[in-house]
Design a protein around this motif. Structure first.
Motif, PDB file in Angstrom:
ATOM      1  N   MET A 153      13.262   7.791 -28.654  1.00 45.40           N
ATOM      2  CA  MET A 153      14.042   6.452 -28.310  1.00 45.40           C
ATOM      3  C   MET A 153      15.245   6.474 -28.966  1.00 45.40           C
ATOM      4  O   MET A 153      15.609   6.633 -30.247  1.00 45.40           O
ATOM      5  CB  MET A 153      13.151   5.539 -28.801  1.00 45.40           C
ATOM      6  N   LEU A 154      16.400   6.011 -28.118  1.00 40.84           N
ATOM      7  CA  LEU A 154      17.682   5.469 -28.625  1.00 40.84           C
ATOM      8  C   LEU A 154      17.950   4.215 -29.004  1.00 40.84           C
ATOM      9  O   LEU A 154      17.023   3.223 -28.534  1.00 40.84           O
ATOM     10  CB  LEU A 154      18.454   6.029 -27.573  1.00 40.84           C
ATOM     11  N   ASP A 155      18.867   3.812 -29.973  1.00 37.93           N
ATOM     12  CA  ASP A 155      19.017   2.692 -30.432  1.00 37.93           C
ATOM     13  C   ASP A 155      20.175   2.031 -29.320  1.00 37.93           C
ATOM     14  O   ASP A 155      21.028   2.542 -29.267  1.00 37.93           O
ATOM     15  CB  ASP A 155      19.632   2.523 -31.783  1.00 37.93           C
ATOM     16  N   PHE A 156      19.826   0.845 -29.024  1.00 32.02           N
ATOM     17  CA  PHE A 156      20.604   0.003 -28.240  1.00 32.02           C
ATOM     18  C   PHE A 156      21.921  -0.686 -29.199  1.00 32.02           C
ATOM     19  O   PHE A 156      21.409  -0.918 -30.477  1.00 32.02           O
ATOM     20  CB  PHE A 156      19.985  -1.025 -27.562  1.00 32.02           C
ATOM     21  N   PRO A 157      22.922  -1.277 -28.675  1.00 35.86           N
ATOM     22  CA  PRO A 157      23.466  -0.769 -27.290  1.00 35.86           C
ATOM     23  C   PRO A 157      23.695   0.682 -27.192  1.00 35.86           C
ATOM     24  O   PRO A 157      24.071   1.456 -28.311  1.00 35.86           O
ATOM     25  CB  PRO A 157      24.813  -1.740 -27.170  1.00 35.86           C
ATOM     26  N   ILE A 158      23.596   1.216 -26.034  1.00 31.75           N
ATOM     27  CA  ILE A 158      23.977   2.524 -25.698  1.00 31.75           C
ATOM     28  C   ILE A 158      25.039   2.861 -24.936  1.00 31.75           C
ATOM     29  O   ILE A 158      24.910   2.253 -23.624  1.00 31.75           O
ATOM     30  CB  ILE A 158      22.482   3.338 -25.043  1.00 31.75           C
ATOM     31  N   LEU A 159      25.988   3.443 -25.294  1.00 28.53           N
ATOM     32  CA  LEU A 159      26.931   3.822 -24.187  1.00 28.53           C
ATOM     33  C   LEU A 159      26.696   4.923 -23.365  1.00 28.53           C
ATOM     34  O   LEU A 159      25.865   6.012 -23.784  1.00 28.53           O
ATOM     35  CB  LEU A 159      28.240   4.283 -25.009  1.00 28.53           C
ATOM     36  N   ILE A 160      26.825   4.955 -22.111  1.00 26.83           N
ATOM     37  CA  ILE A 160      26.347   5.912 -20.984  1.00 26.83           C
ATOM     38  C   ILE A 160      27.807   6.422 -20.474  1.00 26.83           C
ATOM     39  O   ILE A 160      28.600   5.618 -20.029  1.00 26.83           O
ATOM     40  CB  ILE A 160      25.232   5.609 -19.942  1.00 26.83           C
ATOM     41  N   GLY A 161      27.890   7.743 -20.238  1.00 29.73           N
ATOM     42  CA  GLY A 161      29.066   8.074 -19.498  1.00 29.73           C
ATOM     43  C   GLY A 161      28.773   9.473 -18.465  1.00 29.73           C
ATOM     44  O   GLY A 161      28.223  10.309 -19.034  1.00 29.73           O
ATOM     45  N   ASP A 162      29.554   9.329 -17.567  1.00 31.33           N
ATOM     46  CA  ASP A 162      29.440  10.641 -16.576  1.00 31.33           C
ATOM     47  C   ASP A 162      30.777  11.087 -16.674  1.00 31.33           C
ATOM     48  O   ASP A 162      31.768  10.389 -16.030  1.00 31.33           O
ATOM     49  CB  ASP A 162      29.195   9.947 -15.239  1.00 31.33           C
ATOM     50  N   ALA A 184      18.294   6.253 -20.633  1.00 33.94           N
ATOM     51  CA  ALA A 184      18.470   5.653 -21.926  1.00 33.94           C
ATOM     52  C   ALA A 184      17.456   4.577 -22.097  1.00 33.94           C
ATOM     53  O   ALA A 184      17.001   4.099 -23.154  1.00 33.94           O
ATOM     54  CB  ALA A 184      19.912   4.959 -21.769  1.00 33.94           C
ATOM     55  N   ARG A 185      17.080   3.740 -20.968  1.00 36.28           N
ATOM     56  CA  ARG A 185      16.031   2.634 -21.268  1.00 36.28           C
ATOM     57  C   ARG A 185      14.569   3.172 -21.403  1.00 36.28           C
ATOM     58  O   ARG A 185      14.017   2.663 -22.315  1.00 36.28           O
ATOM     59  CB  ARG A 185      16.055   1.645 -19.667  1.00 36.28           C
ATOM     60  N   THR A 186      14.355   4.145 -20.615  1.00 31.79           N
ATOM     61  CA  THR A 186      12.822   4.602 -20.907  1.00 31.79           C
ATOM     62  C   THR A 186      12.855   6.164 -20.835  1.00 31.79           C
ATOM     63  O   THR A 186      12.500   6.706 -19.669  1.00 31.79           O
ATOM     64  CB  THR A 186      11.931   4.079 -19.657  1.00 31.79           C
ATOM     65  N   PRO A 187      13.196   6.909 -21.927  1.00 28.29           N
ATOM     66  CA  PRO A 187      13.247   8.171 -21.971  1.00 28.29           C
ATOM     67  C   PRO A 187      11.966   8.918 -21.843  1.00 28.29           C
ATOM     68  O   PRO A 187      11.877   9.977 -21.137  1.00 28.29           O
ATOM     69  CB  PRO A 187      13.887   8.467 -23.252  1.00 28.29           C
ATOM     70  N   ALA A 188      10.809   8.341 -21.955  1.00 26.16           N
ATOM     71  CA  ALA A 188       9.682   9.111 -22.005  1.00 26.16           C
ATOM     72  C   ALA A 188       9.178   9.294 -20.473  1.00 26.16           C
ATOM     73  O   ALA A 188       8.340   9.851 -20.141  1.00 26.16           O
ATOM     74  CB  ALA A 188       8.383   7.997 -22.525  1.00 26.16           C
ATOM     75  N   ARG A 189       9.824   8.571 -19.407  1.00 31.07           N
ATOM     76  CA  ARG A 189       9.807   8.641 -17.948  1.00 31.07           C
ATOM     77  C   ARG A 189      10.211   9.965 -17.551  1.00 31.07           C
ATOM     78  O   ARG A 189       9.620  10.571 -16.391  1.00 31.07           O
ATOM     79  CB  ARG A 189      10.378   7.484 -17.340  1.00 31.07           C
TER      80      ARG A 189
END
Length: 342
Positions: free
Chosen positions: A10-19, A324-329
């Protein structure tokens, strides 16, 4: 191997995502498990000397949010602490990024791995079907996208988990099959003595193909950009441009069909990126499907395999946000691709 079913992923929020692509970089911040990603204006990689400069100026200086983690998808293989982009000058150095930008956790994926994640994150309203039958709910899938290069990734379902499979499939061989191909292929620009899919099926590949057709026919090549060529082709105002687009979708159909066979993609073959979105009318004219299905002895199998164009302009960010929200998926391998404060 460590997958996202591990408790400590699990990642700590807030999470920066980038493409991070060869030309453009798209960023957003995910505040919590339920929030939609807050998107920021698209960044041109050529406008900033480093990725850290781009994130600081274009994202962090424009918001009060302070990301604690980052999930980045980059156009190139993720191998080691210095990750070179295949078609851009940026080098991603996660440890330096943590020190300069304050992240405590950084995950780096392949950009088309993010596109594969997007396939199960997007609704039907963001998909344009290009023939075939119904997609199997948990059938294997493959994503490919002509852009700055030709990206490819697979997606398989096992043990109630979606597992993206990154790779460099855009560099597989593309060879001539018809008499017309035999006339054109000698004029295509090669790398290392061969024509790969990426030498034809990307932005610069459209220009490469256009010039090869003009040389084969002894005609003047008046256009210099992919946009000029595709615009003229769709308008029917230039014969060389029109043939360029017809052959482009034909060759794209051949490689998409090959990849569909490799992954046995009963869940669908997905085309993504700006080029695919712009040429949907050409993809629907029958040439793509004919080439896609021409895979004897498996023509019937290919005829039933659906193809979709992903029309969401920020598809990869949607995939990264879902992870980022649900990595276990998702069964995302993080060994060698995750950096955390010790």
């Amino acid at each position: 191997m460590a997958y996202s079913t591990d408790h400590d992923v699990m990642l700590d929020f807030p999470i920066l995502i980038g493409d991070i692509g060869g030309t453009n970089a798209r960023f957003a911040i995910v505040v919590d498990t339920y929030a939609e990603p807050r998107e920021f204006p698209v960044v041109q990689t050529a406008d900033y000397p480093t990725i850290e400069d781009a994130i600081q100026a274009a994202i962090l200086d424009q918001t009060h949010l302070i990301p604690r983690s980052a999930v980045l998808a980059v156009a190139g293989p993720v191998d080691g602490d210095e990750i070179d982009l295949t078609n851009a000058h940026w080098v991603v150095r996660p440890r330096e990024m943590m020190a300069s930008l304050g992240f405590s956790d950084v995950v780096v994926l392949n950009d088309f791995e993010a596109q594969a994640l997007a396939v199960v994150a997007l609704g039907e309203e963001h998909l344009e079907k290009i023939g075939g039958g119904n997609a199997e709910t948990v059938g294997s899938r493959v994503v490919l996208g002509p852009g700055t290069g030709l990206g490819v990734a697979g997606l398989v379902h096992a043990r109630r988990t979606w597992i993206p499979i990154p790779g460099e499939g855009g560099h597989i061989d593309l060879g001539p099959r018809t008499a017309r191909d035999d006339e054109i292929f000698p004029h295509l620009e090669k790398i290392g003595g061969r024509v790969s899919g990426e030498q034809v099926l990307c932005g610069r590949g459209i220009v490469n193909l256009y010039h090869a057709i003009a040389k084969a026919d002894g005609k003047k090549a008046g256009f210099t950009t992919p946009a000029e060529i595709t615009t003229a082709a769709l308008a029917g105002s230039d014969a060389v441009a029109a043939e360029t687009l017809d052959l482009f979708v034909t060759y794209l159909g051949r490689i998409a069909g090959d990849l569909g066979l490799i992954f046995m993609s009963r869940g669908g073959v997905f085309l993504t990126g700006g080029i695919a979105q712009k040429i949907v009318p050409a993809l629907q004219n029958g040439l793509f499907r004919t080439a896609f299905e021409d895979k004897a002895p498996h023509n019937a199998l290919m005829a039933s395999m659906p193809v979709f164009v992903i029309t969401h302009p920020m598809a990869a960010l949607q995939g990264l946000a879902a992870y980022a929200r649900t990595p276990a998926r998702f069964g995302v391998e993080t060994v060698g691709r995750r950096w955390r404060e010790r």
